[in-house]
Write an enzyme that holds these catalytic residues in place. Sequence first.
Site, PDB file in Angstrom:
ATOM      1  N   TYR A 134      40.784  42.441  31.228  1.00 56.29           N
ATOM      2  CA  TYR A 134      40.050  41.866  32.377  1.00 56.29           C
ATOM      3  C   TYR A 134      39.198  40.687  31.900  1.00 56.29           C
ATOM      4  O   TYR A 134      39.190  39.613  32.507  1.00 56.29           O
ATOM      5  CB  TYR A 134      39.178  42.967  32.994  1.00 56.29           C
ATOM      6  CG  TYR A 134      38.389  42.538  34.203  1.00 56.29           C
ATOM      7  CD1 TYR A 134      38.965  42.508  35.471  1.00 56.29           C
ATOM      8  CD2 TYR A 134      37.040  42.183  34.087  1.00 56.29           C
ATOM      9  CE1 TYR A 134      38.225  42.114  36.586  1.00 56.29           C
ATOM     10  CE2 TYR A 134      36.302  41.795  35.198  1.00 56.29           C
ATOM     11  CZ  TYR A 134      36.898  41.768  36.444  1.00 56.29           C
ATOM     12  OH  TYR A 134      36.168  41.385  37.541  1.00 56.29           O
ATOM     13  N   SER A 152      33.553  36.424  36.654  1.00 56.41           N
ATOM     14  CA  SER A 152      32.872  37.719  36.586  1.00 56.41           C
ATOM     15  C   SER A 152      31.747  37.602  35.572  1.00 56.41           C
ATOM     16  O   SER A 152      31.671  36.615  34.837  1.00 56.41           O
ATOM     17  CB  SER A 152      33.902  38.760  36.118  1.00 56.41           C
ATOM     18  OG  SER A 152      33.283  39.910  35.592  1.00 56.41           O
TER      19      SER A 152
HETATM   20  N1  LIG Z   1      32.578  43.720  42.802  1.00 61.37           N
HETATM   21  C1  LIG Z   1      32.013  43.166  41.737  1.00 61.37           C
HETATM   22  O1  LIG Z   1      30.893  43.520  41.320  1.00 61.37           O
HETATM   23  C2  LIG Z   1      32.738  42.111  40.969  1.00 61.37           C
HETATM   24  C3  LIG Z   1      32.221  41.760  39.714  1.00 61.37           C
HETATM   25  C4  LIG Z   1      32.857  40.756  38.998  1.00 61.37           C
HETATM   26  C5  LIG Z   1      33.946  40.103  39.538  1.00 61.37           C
HETATM   27  N2  LIG Z   1      34.430  40.467  40.750  1.00 61.37           N
HETATM   28  C6  LIG Z   1      35.608  39.759  41.237  1.00 61.37           C
HETATM   29  O2  LIG Z   1      35.513  39.498  42.626  1.00 61.37           O
HETATM   30  C7  LIG Z   1      36.824  39.544  43.221  1.00 61.37           C
HETATM   31  C8  LIG Z   1      36.817  40.498  44.396  1.00 61.37           C
HETATM   32  O3  LIG Z   1      36.406  41.759  43.929  1.00 61.37           O
HETATM   33  P1  LIG Z   1      36.127  43.020  44.880  1.00 61.37           P
HETATM   34  O4  LIG Z   1      35.014  43.751  44.237  1.00 61.37           O
HETATM   35  O5  LIG Z   1      36.033  42.596  46.299  1.00 61.37           O
HETATM   36  O6  LIG Z   1      37.482  43.843  44.608  1.00 61.37           O
HETATM   37  P2  LIG Z   1      38.305  44.893  45.511  1.00 61.37           P
HETATM   38  O7  LIG Z   1      39.073  45.720  44.547  1.00 61.37           O
HETATM   39  O8  LIG Z   1      37.418  45.581  46.482  1.00 61.37           O
HETATM   40  O9  LIG Z   1      39.302  43.932  46.335  1.00 61.37           O
HETATM   41  C9  LIG Z   1      40.364  43.275  45.703  1.00 61.37           C
HETATM   42  C10 LIG Z   1      41.461  43.030  46.726  1.00 61.37           C
HETATM   43  O10 LIG Z   1      42.545  42.342  46.054  1.00 61.37           O
HETATM   44  C11 LIG Z   1      43.770  42.937  46.474  1.00 61.37           C
HETATM   45  N3  LIG Z   1      44.811  42.689  45.459  1.00 61.37           N
HETATM   46  C12 LIG Z   1      44.973  43.310  44.264  1.00 61.37           C
HETATM   47  N4  LIG Z   1      46.062  42.844  43.629  1.00 61.37           N
HETATM   48  C13 LIG Z   1      46.606  41.894  44.432  1.00 61.37           C
HETATM   49  C14 LIG Z   1      47.741  41.049  44.328  1.00 61.37           C
HETATM   50  N5  LIG Z   1      48.562  41.113  43.270  1.00 61.37           N
HETATM   51  N6  LIG Z   1      47.996  40.186  45.326  1.00 61.37           N
HETATM   52  C15 LIG Z   1      47.188  40.132  46.430  1.00 61.37           C
HETATM   53  N7  LIG Z   1      46.110  40.915  46.584  1.00 61.37           N
HETATM   54  C16 LIG Z   1      45.809  41.787  45.595  1.00 61.37           C
HETATM   55  C17 LIG Z   1      43.437  44.406  46.627  1.00 61.37           C
HETATM   56  O11 LIG Z   1      44.401  45.111  47.394  1.00 61.37           O
HETATM   57  C18 LIG Z   1      42.058  44.329  47.289  1.00 61.37           C
HETATM   58  O12 LIG Z   1      42.159  44.218  48.691  1.00 61.37           O
HETATM   59  C19 LIG Z   1      37.771  39.926  42.080  1.00 61.37           C
HETATM   60  O13 LIG Z   1      38.350  38.776  41.524  1.00 61.37           O
HETATM   61  C20 LIG Z   1      36.872  40.575  41.060  1.00 61.37           C
HETATM   62  O14 LIG Z   1      37.373  40.508  39.729  1.00 61.37           O
HETATM   63  C21 LIG Z   1      33.857  41.451  41.475  1.00 61.37           C
END
Ligand SMILES: NC(=O)c1ccc[n+]([C@@H]2O[C@H](COP(=O)([O-])OP(=O)(O)OC[C@H]3O[C@@H](n4cnc5c(N)ncnc54)[C@H](O)[C@@H]3O)[C@@H](O)[C@H]2O)c1
Length: 258
Positions: free
Chosen positions: A158, A145
Amino acid sequence: MQRLRDKVAIITGAGRGIGFAAAQAFIREGAKVVIAEINEELGRGAEKKLRATGGEAVFVRTDCSNSADVQGLMVRTEKLYGGLHVLYNNASVFLNKLDGPVSDLAEETWAKVLAVNLNSVFLCCKYGIPLMIRSGGGSVINTGSSASVMGIPGCDAYTATKGATVALTRSMAVEFGPRKVRVNCICPAGIETEMVKASNLDNPNFDAAYFFKRAPLGRFGTPEEVANLALFLASDESSYLNGAIIRADGGITVAPIS
Ligand SMILES: NC(=O)c1ccc[n+]([C@@H]2O[C@H](COP(=O)([O-])OP(=O)(O)OC[C@H]3O[C@@H](n4cnc5c(N)ncnc54)[C@H](O)[C@@H]3O)[C@@H](O)[C@H]2O)c1
């Protein structure tokens, strides 16, 4: 030519957001995709949508922070598809309102965030990498991230998990490279998903006007833009990338403060 033909991929948290976009991209390029998702409704929905395109996808309900679930996921994947070539550790939580500065952080919140965001990577690699090695090698894609590379107030749990994921990526790259398993990490930021809604848009302290002025591209990214990078890392086109930490953030983390 299909870039992931004959490859088997597990994507954690592929029920929505970046994980689902990656599942769509991987399937388009010929992979068989296992959706390892904790949320039954999201997982089934994703499986249905992916299969409707003619793709080979299966939902295996998995809490990636639970050892028995992860072991079951690997057994099921091997039984269904005979091996594993791509492990995309994408699932995480951002516990809006509960996460915060260490001084205010409940021990249960710390434990929960570490379990889902970091223990999950450990467990999926612990039980997935031996299967990858038996399958002739492969690609592990971890997820950091902006919090991996800069200090962000209000989310110390986080941040700790995302920093550790980057460090673990480097050590696993060195450890498993000789066994034909490459390990790289994507660090997204500002990608328009439910998580960014929780961490930014629903946060009363988030100043959208300032964000868009400061972001070099002046916009959020899309899940597909991160999925394209994951596709590259999953494919043999990235065969000389190992231990790479790649930012997918439109330049947000390198922009000067204005
Ligand atoms: N969206 C952003 O701007 C952003 C920024 C930095 C990092 N990230 C990282 O990218 C990745 C995806 O993020 P996103 O924005 O698509 O998030 P999101 O919240 O839309 O999707 C996350 C998914 O993970 C699933 N999940 C949660 N806990 C779980 C578990 N214990 N076992 C299995 N599945 C589980 C959720 O149900 C969801 O479907 C994450 O690792 C997040 O930290 C995203």
